[in-house]
Write a protein that holds these residues in place. Structure first.
Motif, PDB file in Angstrom:
ATOM      1  N   VAL A 176       0.841  -1.210   0.000  1.00 26.24           N
ATOM      2  CA  VAL A 176       0.000   0.000   0.000  1.00 26.24           C
ATOM      3  C   VAL A 176       0.869   1.252   0.000  1.00 26.24           C
ATOM      4  CG1 VAL A 176      -1.706   1.327   1.271  1.00 26.24           C
ATOM      5  CG2 VAL A 176      -1.942  -1.154   1.113  1.00 26.24           C
ATOM      6  N   SER A 177       1.819   1.327   0.932  1.00 21.84           N
ATOM      7  CA  SER A 177       2.674   2.510   1.005  1.00 21.84           C
ATOM      8  C   SER A 177       3.598   2.591  -0.210  1.00 21.84           C
ATOM      9  CB  SER A 177       3.499   2.492   2.293  1.00 21.84           C
ATOM     10  OG  SER A 177       4.329   1.352   2.356  1.00 21.84           O
ATOM     11  N   GLU A 178       4.070   1.443  -0.676  1.00 22.89           N
ATOM     12  CA  GLU A 178       4.965   1.439  -1.828  1.00 22.89           C
ATOM     13  C   GLU A 178       4.253   1.934  -3.082  1.00 22.89           C
ATOM     14  OE1 GLU A 178       8.340  -1.569  -3.370  1.00 22.89           O
ATOM     15  OE2 GLU A 178       6.359  -2.456  -3.144  1.00 22.89           O
ATOM     16  N   ARG A 179       3.048   1.439  -3.293  1.00 20.37           N
ATOM     17  CA  ARG A 179       2.279   1.836  -4.476  1.00 20.37           C
ATOM     18  C   ARG A 179       1.990   3.338  -4.472  1.00 20.37           C
ATOM     19  NH1 ARG A 179      -1.763  -1.092  -7.682  1.00 20.37           N
ATOM     20  NH2 ARG A 179      -1.605  -2.823  -6.212  1.00 20.37           N
ATOM     21  N   SER A 180       1.517   3.834  -3.321  1.00 17.21           N
ATOM     22  CA  SER A 180       1.180   5.260  -3.245  1.00 17.21           C
ATOM     23  C   SER A 180       2.417   6.130  -3.388  1.00 17.21           C
ATOM     24  CB  SER A 180       0.462   5.562  -1.927  1.00 17.21           C
ATOM     25  OG  SER A 180       1.288   5.261  -0.820  1.00 17.21           O
ATOM     26  N   ASP A 181       3.550   5.661  -2.847  1.00 14.19           N
ATOM     27  CA  ASP A 181       4.811   6.393  -2.938  1.00 14.19           C
ATOM     28  C   ASP A 181       5.254   6.527  -4.394  1.00 14.19           C
ATOM     29  OD1 ASP A 181       7.045   7.671  -1.680  1.00 14.19           O
ATOM     30  OD2 ASP A 181       8.240   5.882  -2.015  1.00 14.19           O
ATOM     31  N   VAL A 182       5.189   5.428  -5.124  1.00 16.30           N
ATOM     32  CA  VAL A 182       5.603   5.436  -6.525  1.00 16.30           C
ATOM     33  C   VAL A 182       4.638   6.258  -7.374  1.00 16.30           C
ATOM     34  CG1 VAL A 182       5.938   3.995  -8.578  1.00 16.30           C
ATOM     35  CG2 VAL A 182       6.823   3.244  -6.373  1.00 16.30           C
ATOM     36  N   GLN A 183       3.342   6.122  -7.127  1.00 18.28           N
ATOM     37  CA  GLN A 183       2.355   6.866  -7.910  1.00 18.28           C
ATOM     38  C   GLN A 183       2.497   8.374  -7.701  1.00 18.28           C
ATOM     39  OE1 GLN A 183      -1.199   4.801  -6.492  1.00 18.28           O
ATOM     40  NE2 GLN A 183      -1.512   3.912  -8.525  1.00 18.28           N
ATOM     41  N   ALA A 184       2.724   8.793  -6.458  1.00 17.98           N
ATOM     42  CA  ALA A 184       2.896  10.216  -6.178  1.00 17.98           C
ATOM     43  C   ALA A 184       4.143  10.756  -6.875  1.00 17.98           C
ATOM     44  CB  ALA A 184       2.991  10.445  -4.669  1.00 17.98           C
ATOM     45  N   ALA A 185       5.213   9.984  -6.841  1.00 20.11           N
ATOM     46  CA  ALA A 185       6.453  10.413  -7.487  1.00 20.11           C
ATOM     47  C   ALA A 185       6.282  10.485  -8.999  1.00 20.11           C
ATOM     48  CB  ALA A 185       7.582   9.450  -7.134  1.00 20.11           C
ATOM     49  N   ALA A 186       5.598   9.492  -9.579  1.00 15.30           N
ATOM     50  CA  ALA A 186       5.387   9.471 -11.026  1.00 15.30           C
ATOM     51  C   ALA A 186       4.524  10.647 -11.465  1.00 15.30           C
ATOM     52  CB  ALA A 186       4.726   8.155 -11.431  1.00 15.30           C
ATOM     53  N   GLN A 187       3.513  10.963 -10.677  1.00 12.56           N
ATOM     54  CA  GLN A 187       2.637  12.097 -11.008  1.00 12.56           C
ATOM     55  C   GLN A 187       3.418  13.406 -10.998  1.00 12.56           C
ATOM     56  OE1 GLN A 187      -0.747  12.468  -8.441  1.00 12.56           O
ATOM     57  NE2 GLN A 187      -1.776  13.967  -9.734  1.00 12.56           N
ATOM     58  N   ALA A 188       4.289  13.563 -10.018  1.00 13.14           N
ATOM     59  CA  ALA A 188       5.094  14.782  -9.923  1.00 13.14           C
ATOM     60  C   ALA A 188       6.060  14.907 -11.098  1.00 13.14           C
ATOM     61  CB  ALA A 188       5.868  14.784  -8.605  1.00 13.14           C
ATOM     62  N   LEU A 189       6.506  13.753 -11.614  1.00 14.02           N
ATOM     63  CA  LEU A 189       7.460  13.756 -12.719  1.00 14.02           C
ATOM     64  C   LEU A 189       6.783  13.701 -14.087  1.00 14.02           C
ATOM     65  CD1 LEU A 189       9.951  11.137 -11.197  1.00 14.02           C
ATOM     66  CD2 LEU A 189      10.404  13.581 -11.493  1.00 14.02           C
ATOM     67  N   GLY A 190       5.463  13.540 -14.093  1.00 11.57           N
ATOM     68  CA  GLY A 190       4.743  13.395 -15.349  1.00 11.57           C
ATOM     69  C   GLY A 190       5.039  12.074 -16.031  1.00 11.57           C
ATOM     70  N   GLN A 191       5.295  11.058 -15.211  1.00  8.85           N
ATOM     71  CA  GLN A 191       5.691   9.742 -15.715  1.00  8.85           C
ATOM     72  C   GLN A 191       4.496   8.794 -15.774  1.00  8.85           C
ATOM     73  OE1 GLN A 191       9.268   8.469 -16.259  1.00  8.85           O
ATOM     74  NE2 GLN A 191       7.823   7.268 -17.486  1.00  8.85           N
ATOM     75  N   THR A 192       4.341   8.091 -16.882  1.00  9.21           N
ATOM     76  CA  THR A 192       3.267   7.111 -17.034  1.00  9.21           C
ATOM     77  C   THR A 192       3.682   5.780 -16.417  1.00  9.21           C
ATOM     78  OG1 THR A 192       2.531   8.139 -19.103  1.00  9.21           O
ATOM     79  CG2 THR A 192       1.805   5.882 -18.676  1.00  9.21           C
ATOM     80  N   LEU A 193       2.776   5.202 -15.620  1.00 10.21           N
ATOM     81  CA  LEU A 193       3.031   3.909 -14.989  1.00 10.21           C
ATOM     82  C   LEU A 193       2.020   2.867 -15.467  1.00 10.21           C
ATOM     83  CD1 LEU A 193       3.566   4.878 -11.221  1.00 10.21           C
ATOM     84  CD2 LEU A 193       5.327   4.567 -12.970  1.00 10.21           C
ATOM     85  N   ILE A 194       2.482   1.613 -15.545  1.00 14.66           N
ATOM     86  CA  ILE A 194       1.587   0.474 -15.738  1.00 14.66           C
ATOM     87  C   ILE A 194       1.798  -0.432 -14.528  1.00 14.66           C
ATOM     88  CG2 ILE A 194       0.876  -1.429 -17.226  1.00 14.66           C
ATOM     89  CD1 ILE A 194       2.496  -0.118 -19.487  1.00 14.66           C
ATOM     90  N   ILE A 195       0.833  -0.483 -13.635  1.00 16.26           N
ATOM     91  CA  ILE A 195       0.990  -1.250 -12.393  1.00 16.26           C
ATOM     92  C   ILE A 195       0.205  -2.559 -12.494  1.00 16.26           C
ATOM     93  CG2 ILE A 195       0.661  -1.248  -9.892  1.00 16.26           C
ATOM     94  CD1 ILE A 195       0.836   1.772  -9.938  1.00 16.26           C
ATOM     95  N   ARG A 196       0.875  -3.647 -12.174  1.00 14.29           N
ATOM     96  CA  ARG A 196       0.227  -4.946 -12.189  1.00 14.29           C
ATOM     97  C   ARG A 196       0.523  -5.693 -10.885  1.00 14.29           C
ATOM     98  NH1 ARG A 196      -2.286  -2.958 -15.295  1.00 14.29           N
ATOM     99  NH2 ARG A 196      -2.867  -3.525 -17.438  1.00 14.29           N
ATOM    100  N   ASP A 197      -0.525  -6.302 -10.322  1.00 14.55           N
ATOM    101  CA  ASP A 197      -0.375  -7.129  -9.122  1.00 14.55           C
ATOM    102  C   ASP A 197       0.074  -8.529  -9.524  1.00 14.55           C
ATOM    103  OD1 ASP A 197      -1.260  -5.070  -7.517  1.00 14.55           O
ATOM    104  OD2 ASP A 197      -3.339  -5.767  -7.476  1.00 14.55           O
ATOM    105  N   VAL A 198       1.000  -9.096  -8.748  1.00 12.99           N
ATOM    106  CA  VAL A 198       1.443 -10.466  -9.007  1.00 12.99           C
ATOM    107  C   VAL A 198       1.494 -11.248  -7.700  1.00 12.99           C
ATOM    108  CG1 VAL A 198       2.754 -10.022 -11.110  1.00 12.99           C
ATOM    109  CG2 VAL A 198       3.867  -9.704  -8.912  1.00 12.99           C
TER     110      VAL A 198
END
Length: 325
Positions: A176-198
């Motif tokens: 949970v914290s890892e996902r939100s941390d990465v998403q917030a950073a990507a949004q600030a950088l204007g970076q597109t993410l593709i997140i998949r659960d495994v």
């Protein structure tokens, strides 16, 4: 007197010793070592744990016994395994994140020592880091909140990647914290993410197929016991699809992964061994503050970088704690 007669006589004498005399031979304490992931992929962690035990004055097979149990990534098996150890009974249960949570739900009396990469207060392990309370304490090797830093380092080595793939394990408390941390950073950088659960072998295959289909230019592999136990396969899949990847622990880089940034999980298990020994000597988990790893490692695998045709910036190499060539 013949040897056989002497042994028979000695055996008869032992049987006749008073019960009080025989009771003076103390039984060795038993530790339950419980993992959600396979033990075959954690031999170095077991070695580190044993080293910590030895530092605390305990040697397996001499003055302590260790019972090993693993759910082999089948999380539904954990409650029965924890119950089995409690019935044994064990003096302490040592577990990785998910295993320790299951053990905590199963007992309020048996001491539990965790080795964990998330936030033990937020995730309900302890009341506070300084005063854990209850029957649980342990060691934290910080992982989940490093997602933004790992994304930043990955972008420096693959600056032209417009889309970055992210693999996370939904069953890991750190997710949970890892996902939100990465998403917030990507949004600030204007970076597109593709997140998949495994959380299974099939999920891994499906996720990589999606990443390739959608043109991902790099990969960020999330933390947790499932991805860790599958590190060789994930590294091989990333190589097969020529995806530059960043990982949460140096063992991935050792296995051929491009780069890793995290605290040392090996050191965390050694510290868990020390805490286990202290509990065996009579200290209570409630009185042992949760330890936080302070040793961070940034590792770059130059051999993998060359295979991928990547030029590692000099400033990035200067930041590395270790370079694999």
């Amino acid at each position: 007197m013949r040897r056989r007669e002497f042994i028979t006589l000695l055996g008869g004498a032992a049987a006749g010793w008073p019960l009080a005399a025989r009771a003076q031979q103390p039984a060795m304490p038993v530790i339950g070592f419980l993992r959600s992931a396979p033990l075959a992929d954690a031999t170095h962690l077991v070695t580190a744990f044993r080293a910590g035990l030895k530092d605390a004055g305990f040697v397996e097979g001499q003055n302590v016994t260790v019972e090993y149990r693993t759910a082999e990534n089948h999380l539904d098996r954990l409650p029965a395994l924890a119950a089995e150890l409690i019935r044994r009974p064990v003096a302490v249960i040592v577990g990785n994140n998910i295993a320790a949570l299951v053990a905590k739900a199963a007992t309020t009396t048996v001491p539990i020592v965790f080795a964990y990469g998330g936030d033990p207060v937020k995730d309900g392990f302890v009341a506070s880091l300084n005063r854990p309370g209850g029957n649980v304490t342990g060691v934290v090797f910080i992982q989940g909140v490093l997602g933004a830093k790992r994304l930043e380092l990955l972008r420096q080595i693959v600056p032209k990647a417009t889309t970055i793939a992210v693999l996370v394990n939904p069953n890991s408390p750190e997710t949970v914290s890892e996902r939100s941390d990465v998403q917030a950073a990507a949004q600030a950088l204007g970076q597109t993410l593709i997140i998949r659960d495994v959380s299974s072998d099939r999920d891994i295959e499906t996720a990589f197929a999606t990443f390739v289909q959608r043109g991902a230019g790099a990969l960020l592999v999330g933390t947790g016991s499932f991805t860790y136990s599958n590190r060789e396969r994930l590294v091989a899949m990333a190589a097969r699809h020529a995806l530059p990847a960043s990982y949460g622990l140096r063992e991935f880089a050792d296995a051929g992964g491009l780069m890793s940034y995290a605290a040392s999980i090996t050191d965390a298990y050694r510290q868990a061994g020390i805490y286990t020994g202290r509990i065996l000597k009579g200290e209570k988990p409630a009185d042992l503050p949760v330890m936080q790893s302070t040793k961070f490692e940034f590792v770059i695998n130059l051999k993998t970088a060359k295979t991928l045709g990547l030029e590692v910036p000099a400033q990035l190499l200067a930041l590395a704690d270790d370079v694999i060539e």
